[in-house]
Design an enzyme around this catalytic site. Structure first.
Site, mmCIF file in Angstrom:
data_model
loop_
_atom_site.group_PDB
_atom_site.id
_atom_site.type_symbol
_atom_site.label_atom_id
_atom_site.label_comp_id
_atom_site.label_asym_id
_atom_site.label_seq_id
_atom_site.Cartn_x
_atom_site.Cartn_y
_atom_site.Cartn_z
ATOM 1 C CG HIS A 1 -2.003 -0.948 1.263
ATOM 2 N ND1 HIS A 1 -2.173 -1.891 2.248
ATOM 3 C CD2 HIS A 1 -3.030 -1.121 0.403
ATOM 4 C CE1 HIS A 1 -3.260 -2.613 1.986
ATOM 5 N NE2 HIS A 1 -3.797 -2.159 0.871
ATOM 6 C CB CYS B 1 -3.256 -1.335 8.593
ATOM 7 S SG CYS B 1 -1.706 -1.265 7.762
#
Ligand code: CIR
Length: 253
Positions: free
Chosen positions: A161, A248
């Site tokens: 990511h 996250c």
């Protein structure tokens, strides 16, 4: 300034989560302890934390950041790129419906994990990755426009990511490693370079002038301290085993 966070307690099935890390299976009891400490760290930054129940149907659901982007104008429910994570949005949708703001959706063939989205004031950078495609980024751009925000894309080469590789620490300071050190799109930031042997710490989180840094990365911690921030080290070793980092584990807004 942020005032709130939403987190989701890890489920026992987290041991079956998606991973490329090769660090072994997470220890569930230790993960629970680490998650509690993570919540304490968020609270010590002044956030009111809402804790969602664990859901055994979704091994990766503790990585709640990927399922929703909360902006100052609206909440955007994503369409996660990994099939096993798609329906994680159901529970996060329920939770954000309670916020006093419109709820928008990424849908259809557009996929987007919000771990690929980095906010810099009124602008949002969207990483094009294995999880976030151009259609997802375009939908995001159209939604953001309605609320007077802008966005642009950055193509990822190696990392999962966007925020695996960079973190915005406000005041134009950008923590970065590897492929992000030389990207044209990022050249106007003051880059705080994370050494490749501490690359995991490139995912650190600015919250109200404090910075959460993963425990065990002394060079990066020292660099962030020297840049003038108060740091809070948080041990997230069990989440690292599933390719997850500090950002996250929460929605912050
Ligand atoms: C996954 O592969 O989707 C999870 N095991 C890890 C997600 C990490 N999320 C993030 O970097 N925003």
């Amino acid at each position: 300034m942020f005032t709130d966070a939403i987190v989701k307690t890890p489920c026992k099935n987290m041991v079956k989560g998606i991973t490329t890390a090769n660090l072994g299976h997470p220890d569930y009891d230790l993960a629970l302890k680490q998650h509690k400490n993570y919540i304490k760290a968020l609270e010590s930054c002044g956030l009111k934390v809402t804790v969602l129940d664990p859901d055994e149907n979704f091994p990766d659901s503790t990585f709640i950041e990927d399922t929703c982007l909360v902006t100052p104008g609206c909440a955007i429910i994503t369409n996660p790129g990994a099939d096993s994570r798609k329906d994680e949005i159901i529970s996060v949708h329920k939770a954000v419906k309670k916020l006093d703001m419109p709820v928008e959706h990424i849908q259809g063939t557009g996929t987007l994990d919000a771990g690929d989205i980095m906010m810099v004031k009124n602008h949002y950078y969207a990483g094009l990755s294995d999880r976030t495609n151009m259609e997802g980024a375009l939908q995001l751009n159209n939604i953001l426009k309605k609320y007077n925000f802008t966005s642009s894309t950055i193509t990822l080469e190696k990392v999962l990511h966007l925020k695996t590789g960079i973190s915005y620490l406000e005041n134009n300071n950008l923590l970065a490693f590897g492929e992000f050190l030389t990207k044209d799109e990022l050249k106007n930031f003051n880059i705080l370079k994370v050494d490749s042997d501490e690359s995991y710490a490139a995912n650190s989180v600015w919250i109200n002038d404090k910075v959460l840094v993963p425990q065990g990365f002394s060079k990066t911690s020292a660099m962030i301290k020297n840049a003038g921030y108060t740091i809070i080290e948080v041990d997230v070793s069990e989440f690292r085993k599933l390719d997850g980092g500090l950002s996250c584990l929460s929605l912050r807004f």
